[in-house]
Design a protein around this motif. Structure first.
Motif, PDB file in Angstrom:
ATOM      1  N   GLY A  59      -6.869   3.812 -53.078  1.00  0.00           N
ATOM      2  CA  GLY A  59      -7.834   3.866 -54.162  1.00  0.00           C
ATOM      3  C   GLY A  59      -8.756   2.671 -54.221  1.00  0.00           C
ATOM      4  O   GLY A  59      -8.618   1.709 -53.453  1.00  0.00           O
ATOM      5  N   THR A  60      -9.679   2.735 -55.166  1.00  0.00           N
ATOM      6  CA  THR A  60     -10.684   1.683 -55.311  1.00  0.00           C
ATOM      7  C   THR A  60     -10.266   0.573 -56.254  1.00  0.00           C
ATOM      8  O   THR A  60     -10.914  -0.466 -56.302  1.00  0.00           O
ATOM      9  N   TYR A  61      -9.196   0.775 -57.006  1.00  0.00           N
ATOM     10  CA  TYR A  61      -8.744  -0.276 -57.925  1.00  0.00           C
ATOM     11  C   TYR A  61      -8.217  -1.456 -57.104  1.00  0.00           C
ATOM     12  O   TYR A  61      -7.326  -1.296 -56.262  1.00  0.00           O
ATOM     13  N   ALA A  62      -8.765  -2.632 -57.344  1.00  0.00           N
ATOM     14  CA  ALA A  62      -8.323  -3.831 -56.637  1.00  0.00           C
ATOM     15  C   ALA A  62      -7.821  -4.836 -57.672  1.00  0.00           C
ATOM     16  O   ALA A  62      -8.616  -5.421 -58.399  1.00  0.00           O
ATOM     17  N   PRO A  63      -6.500  -5.022 -57.752  1.00  0.00           N
ATOM     18  CA  PRO A  63      -5.976  -6.010 -58.691  1.00  0.00           C
ATOM     19  C   PRO A  63      -6.628  -7.370 -58.454  1.00  0.00           C
ATOM     20  O   PRO A  63      -6.874  -7.756 -57.321  1.00  0.00           O
ATOM     21  N   SER A  64      -6.908  -8.093 -59.529  1.00  0.00           N
ATOM     22  CA  SER A  64      -7.602  -9.369 -59.388  1.00  0.00           C
ATOM     23  C   SER A  64      -6.704 -10.457 -58.832  1.00  0.00           C
ATOM     24  O   SER A  64      -7.180 -11.390 -58.203  1.00  0.00           O
ATOM     25  N   GLY A  65      -5.417 -10.372 -59.047  1.00  0.00           N
ATOM     26  CA  GLY A  65      -4.505 -11.373 -58.523  1.00  0.00           C
ATOM     27  C   GLY A  65      -4.642 -12.690 -59.247  1.00  0.00           C
ATOM     28  O   GLY A  65      -5.397 -12.818 -60.218  1.00  0.00           O
TER      29      GLY A  65
ATOM     30  N   ASP B 198     -14.025   3.598 -49.531  1.00  0.00           N
ATOM     31  CA  ASP B 198     -14.512   4.974 -49.617  1.00  0.00           C
ATOM     32  C   ASP B 198     -13.315   5.916 -49.638  1.00  0.00           C
ATOM     33  O   ASP B 198     -12.818   6.338 -48.593  1.00  0.00           O
ATOM     34  N   VAL B 199     -12.851   6.231 -50.825  1.00  0.00           N
ATOM     35  CA  VAL B 199     -11.656   7.060 -50.991  1.00  0.00           C
ATOM     36  C   VAL B 199     -11.842   8.431 -50.359  1.00  0.00           C
ATOM     37  O   VAL B 199     -10.944   8.953 -49.694  1.00  0.00           O
ATOM     38  N   ASP B 200     -12.996   9.034 -50.550  1.00  0.00           N
ATOM     39  CA  ASP B 200     -13.212  10.388 -50.047  1.00  0.00           C
ATOM     40  C   ASP B 200     -13.212  10.442 -48.519  1.00  0.00           C
ATOM     41  O   ASP B 200     -12.633  11.357 -47.931  1.00  0.00           O
ATOM     42  N   ALA B 201     -13.817   9.463 -47.870  1.00  0.00           N
ATOM     43  CA  ALA B 201     -13.793   9.405 -46.410  1.00  0.00           C
ATOM     44  C   ALA B 201     -12.366   9.148 -45.909  1.00  0.00           C
ATOM     45  O   ALA B 201     -11.920   9.751 -44.926  1.00  0.00           O
ATOM     46  N   HIS B 202     -11.647   8.259 -46.589  1.00  0.00           N
ATOM     47  CA  HIS B 202     -10.269   7.965 -46.204  1.00  0.00           C
ATOM     48  C   HIS B 202      -9.399   9.200 -46.355  1.00  0.00           C
ATOM     49  O   HIS B 202      -8.589   9.539 -45.482  1.00  0.00           O
TER      50      HIS B 202
ATOM     51  N   PRO C 170      -8.407  13.281 -54.148  1.00  0.00           N
ATOM     52  CA  PRO C 170      -9.166  12.222 -54.806  1.00  0.00           C
ATOM     53  C   PRO C 170      -9.580  12.609 -56.227  1.00  0.00           C
ATOM     54  O   PRO C 170     -10.038  13.733 -56.461  1.00  0.00           O
ATOM     55  N   ALA C 171      -9.393  11.661 -57.138  1.00  0.00           N
ATOM     56  CA  ALA C 171      -9.742  11.893 -58.539  1.00  0.00           C
ATOM     57  C   ALA C 171     -10.102  10.566 -59.188  1.00  0.00           C
ATOM     58  O   ALA C 171      -9.549   9.518 -58.846  1.00  0.00           O
ATOM     59  N   ASP C 172     -11.034  10.639 -60.129  1.00  0.00           N
ATOM     60  CA  ASP C 172     -11.393   9.463 -60.922  1.00  0.00           C
ATOM     61  C   ASP C 172     -10.341   9.275 -62.003  1.00  0.00           C
ATOM     62  O   ASP C 172      -9.951  10.231 -62.673  1.00  0.00           O
ATOM     63  N   GLN C 173      -9.877   8.031 -62.166  1.00  0.00           N
ATOM     64  CA  GLN C 173      -8.831   7.713 -63.131  1.00  0.00           C
ATOM     65  C   GLN C 173      -9.433   7.083 -64.383  1.00  0.00           C
ATOM     66  O   GLN C 173     -10.514   6.482 -64.324  1.00  0.00           O
ATOM     67  N   ASP C 174      -8.726   7.170 -65.496  1.00  0.00           N
ATOM     68  CA  ASP C 174      -9.194   6.607 -66.764  1.00  0.00           C
ATOM     69  C   ASP C 174      -9.430   5.098 -66.688  1.00  0.00           C
ATOM     70  O   ASP C 174     -10.261   4.566 -67.407  1.00  0.00           O
ATOM     71  N   TYR C 175      -8.705   4.398 -65.825  1.00  0.00           N
ATOM     72  CA  TYR C 175      -8.823   2.943 -65.726  1.00  0.00           C
ATOM     73  C   TYR C 175      -9.889   2.509 -64.721  1.00  0.00           C
ATOM     74  O   TYR C 175      -9.994   1.341 -64.371  1.00  0.00           O
ATOM     75  N   GLY C 176     -10.710   3.452 -64.243  1.00  0.00           N
ATOM     76  CA  GLY C 176     -11.849   3.111 -63.413  1.00  0.00           C
ATOM     77  C   GLY C 176     -11.665   3.256 -61.922  1.00  0.00           C
ATOM     78  O   GLY C 176     -12.602   3.044 -61.163  1.00  0.00           O
ATOM     79  N   SER C 177     -10.496   3.616 -61.471  1.00  0.00           N
ATOM     80  CA  SER C 177     -10.255   3.770 -60.040  1.00  0.00           C
ATOM     81  C   SER C 177     -10.526   5.207 -59.605  1.00  0.00           C
ATOM     82  O   SER C 177     -10.501   6.144 -60.406  1.00  0.00           O
ATOM     83  N   ARG C 178     -10.787   5.368 -58.347  1.00  0.00           N
ATOM     84  CA  ARG C 178     -10.786   6.686 -57.708  1.00  0.00           C
ATOM     85  C   ARG C 178      -9.706   6.586 -56.646  1.00  0.00           C
ATOM     86  O   ARG C 178      -9.701   5.672 -55.832  1.00  0.00           O
ATOM     87  N   ASP C 179      -8.764   7.516 -56.648  1.00  0.00           N
ATOM     88  CA  ASP C 179      -7.678   7.424 -55.681  1.00  0.00           C
ATOM     89  C   ASP C 179      -7.103   8.784 -55.328  1.00  0.00           C
ATOM     90  O   ASP C 179      -7.425   9.794 -55.935  1.00  0.00           O
ATOM     91  N   TYR C 180      -6.253   8.787 -54.303  1.00  0.00           N
ATOM     92  CA  TYR C 180      -5.492   9.972 -53.909  1.00  0.00           C
ATOM     93  C   TYR C 180      -4.128   9.505 -53.420  1.00  0.00           C
ATOM     94  O   TYR C 180      -3.921   8.325 -53.136  1.00  0.00           O
ATOM     95  N   MET C 181      -3.189  10.462 -53.335  1.00  0.00           N
ATOM     96  CA  MET C 181      -1.830  10.145 -52.873  1.00  0.00           C
ATOM     97  C   MET C 181      -1.458  11.014 -51.684  1.00  0.00           C
ATOM     98  O   MET C 181      -1.797  12.192 -51.639  1.00  0.00           O
ATOM     99  N   ALA C 182      -0.707  10.395 -50.758  1.00  0.00           N
ATOM    100  CA  ALA C 182      -0.198  11.106 -49.586  1.00  0.00           C
ATOM    101  C   ALA C 182       1.226  10.632 -49.319  1.00  0.00           C
ATOM    102  O   ALA C 182       1.631   9.555 -49.751  1.00  0.00           O
TER     103      ALA C 182
END
Length: 144
Positions: free
Chosen positions: A133-139, A91-95, A110-122
């Motif tokens: 963010g919500t993007y989780a690399p598959s590894g 939950d990016v917004d709660a975080h 927080p912002a939605d990204q073109d590659y499907g993630s929602r993230d923010y920077m601090a």
């Protein structure tokens, strides 16, 4: 190899960023209160210098210590940094709200990204940039 000492199986992360801080105690406090990490290990010298600490977030871990001590790693790092670290959160917004509430310097809301993630920077107290963010690399398909 999984750690089963606590009665539950926990996969140990294969990659752990290691950061040095001029004020490691303040960094620990911020990473725990503002960014939601959980402290899993802590070692300090007799004079109160943080020798090594481990913080967990999800199935990831960050290790940190004081920059003002001797040792091969501290010498190799020199005045390195800051670093950029990405952390997967559900939950990016709660975080984000938690980080802002605890005074973290917000670099991007927080912002939605073109590659499907929602993230923010601090930025933490010593200049490291944290992206949550919500993007989780598959590894890899399998781990060694």
């Amino acid at each position: 190899m999984p750690d089963t000492t606590s009665g539950m199986t926990v996969a140990r992360p294969a990659v752990c960023p290691a950061l040095l801080y001029r004020d490691a105690k303040a960094a620990l406090k911020q990473l725990i209160t503002a960014f939601g990490f959980t402290q899993s290990a802590y070692y300090e010298s007799e004079d109160g210098t943080v020798l090594h600490a481990e913080l967990i977030h999800g199935n990831g871990m960050v290790m940190l210590g004081s920059a003002d001590r001797a040792g091969a790693f501290v010498e190799a790092m020199g005045s390195g940094g800051p670093a950029g670290i990405y952390v997967v959160v559900e939950d990016v917004d709660a975080h984000f709200a938690r980080a802002r509430e605890h005074g973290a310097e917000i670099l991007a809301e927080p912002a939605d990204q073109d590659y499907g993630s929602r993230d923010y920077m601090a930025r933490d107290l010593e200049g490291n940039v944290w992206t949550f963010g919500t993007y989780a690399p598959s590894g890899p398909e399998t781990s060694i």
